[in-house]
Design an enzyme around this catalytic site. Structure first.
Site, mmCIF file in Angstrom:
data_model
loop_
_atom_site.group_PDB
_atom_site.id
_atom_site.type_symbol
_atom_site.label_atom_id
_atom_site.label_comp_id
_atom_site.label_asym_id
_atom_site.label_seq_id
_atom_site.Cartn_x
_atom_site.Cartn_y
_atom_site.Cartn_z
ATOM 1 N N CYS A 73 42.789 38.752 41.958
ATOM 2 C CA CYS A 73 41.515 38.945 41.044
ATOM 3 C C CYS A 73 41.161 37.336 40.588
ATOM 4 O O CYS A 73 39.841 37.244 40.733
ATOM 5 C CB CYS A 73 41.910 39.810 39.952
ATOM 6 S SG CYS A 73 42.375 41.405 40.357
ATOM 7 N N ARG A 155 38.910 47.977 43.112
ATOM 8 C CA ARG A 155 37.888 46.534 43.357
ATOM 9 C C ARG A 155 36.624 47.313 43.965
ATOM 10 O O ARG A 155 36.313 47.749 45.086
ATOM 11 C CB ARG A 155 38.367 45.774 44.410
ATOM 12 C CG ARG A 155 39.525 44.951 44.189
ATOM 13 C CD ARG A 155 39.768 44.010 45.069
ATOM 14 N NE ARG A 155 41.225 43.464 45.119
ATOM 15 C CZ ARG A 155 41.792 42.726 44.015
ATOM 16 N NH1 ARG A 155 41.002 42.298 43.122
ATOM 17 N NH2 ARG A 155 43.057 42.558 44.040
HETATM 18 C C1 BEZ Z 1 45.783 40.964 42.598
HETATM 19 O O1 BEZ Z 1 46.600 40.080 43.070
HETATM 20 O O2 BEZ Z 1 44.789 40.679 42.271
HETATM 21 C C2 BEZ Z 1 46.392 42.346 42.660
HETATM 22 C C3 BEZ Z 1 47.176 42.759 43.642
HETATM 23 C C4 BEZ Z 1 47.601 43.797 43.889
HETATM 24 C C5 BEZ Z 1 47.301 44.823 42.974
HETATM 25 C C6 BEZ Z 1 46.612 44.536 41.790
HETATM 26 C C7 BEZ Z 1 46.052 43.193 41.705
#
Ligand code: BEZ
Length: 244
Positions: A73, A155
Site C-alpha cells: 500500500c 484493493r
Molecule cells: C501490503 O503490503 O500492502 C499488504 C500485503 C498483504 C496484505 C495486506 C496489505
C-alpha cells in the site's frame, strides 16, 4: 458494519412487506458499471467529503487499500501521489480509503514523506484519504470481500465520471500492487471515447488509432465496405473499421 441482509430472510409476525422494503434499502448489492456512484459523507484527511456532490464536473478515482503502514500500500500511495499532477491534467481527482482512522492516515502520510521508493522521495500525499472505521463506505462500494477479510478492504478502484456514474471497477488481490499507468490509460480511453464516440483497441495508448463502433444495420455494414479505406480510416471488415 451493517449486516448484509438478504431480501426475505427475516422471520417474524410483523408487517413483513414494510420490513422487506427496509431490508432492501439496508442491504447493499455490489455497485456495477453504469450505476450512479453510491452517496456518502465521510471524514477524510482533507476534511469532510460529501460524495459525489463535491466532485461534480470532475472524474474521480476512488480506491481502497487493506491497511495503512503496509508495504505494498505504501508503494501504491507513493506512486499515486507522484502522479497527482498527471491526473489533475486529466480533470481527475483521487480519493483513498481504508478501514483506519484519520489519525493513522495522517501519521502514514508523514512517514511516506520520509521514505524513498523507485526514485520517489519527499512524496506528499495531498489527496484525501477517507477514515472508514465504520466500514460504511467500504460496504456500500463492495470493498469488503468477506472471504478475504471482514475487517479490511481489498484493493478496489472505482472510476467515476463527471456526472457521478461508475465507469470502471477494478479489484486486485492484497499481494498485487496496482498498475497506475493502466489506471491513467483507462481514464484517457474513457475521455477519448466520450469525446469522439469511438472505442479503443487492446493496449491502446493516446495518439494511436481507434475503433469505429460496429455497424448495427445491414445497410450501414454494406456502406462501410463499399466506401472502403482512405487516408483516415482502414476498413478491415464490415464490423472492424480502424480510424486514425
Ligand atoms: C501490503 O503490503 O500492502 C499488504 C500485503 C498483504 C496484505 C495486506 C496489505
Amino acid at each position: 458494519m451493517k449486516e448484509l441482509i438478504k431480501e426475505g430472510e427475516h422471520m417474524c409476525n410483523c408487517d413483513c412487506e414494510y420490513i422487506d422494503e427496509i431490508m432492501m434499502e439496508e442491504s447493499y448489492r455490489l455497485p456495477l458499471i453504469g450505476d450512479d456512484a453510491p452517496e456518502f459523507v465521510a471524514k477524510t484527511t482533507n476534511g469532510e467529503v460529501n460524495f459525489p456532490a463535491d466532485y461534480k464536473g470532475k472524474w474521480v478515482i476512488l480506491f481502497s487499500h487493506p491497511a495503512d503502514f503496509t508495504p505494498v500500500c505504501t508503494t501504491e500511495f507513493m506512486t499515486f501521489a507522484s502522479m497527482q499532477d498527471e491526473f489533475k491534467a486529466l480533470n481527475t481527482e483521487l480519493i483513498g480509503l481504508s478501514i483506519d482512522s484519520v489519525y493513522s492516515h495522517i501519521a502514514w502520510i508523514k512517514k511516506m514523506e520520509e521514505l524513498e521508493f523507485n526514485g520517489m522521495k519527499n512524496t506528499k500525499v495531498t489527496f484525501p484519504i477517507i477514515d472508514d472505521l465504520s466500514m460504511e463506505v467500504a460496504t456500500k462500494y463492495g470493498m469488503i470481500q468477506p472471504n478475504v477479510s471482514t475487517t479490511s478492504a481489498v484493493r478496489a478502484v472505482f472510476i467515476i465520471d463527471p456526472k457521478g456514474v461508475i465507469r470502471t471497477i477494478l479489484y486486485y488481490p492484497a499481494s498485487t500492487g496496482r498498475n497506475f499507468a493502466e489506471i491513467k490509460r483507462i481514464i484517457e480511453a474513457l475521455q477519448k471515447a466520450d469525446k469522439d464516440s469511438i472505442a479503443t483497441p487492446a493496449n491502446w495508448q493516446p495518439g494511436e488509432p481507434v475503433i469505429v463502433p460496429p455497424a448495427d444495420t445491414t445497410a450501414e455494414a454494406r456502406k462501410r465496405v463499399d466506401e472502403g479505406s482512405n487516408e483516415q480510416k482502414e476498413v478491415k471488415d464490415w464490423f472492424m473499421v480502424v480510424k486514425k
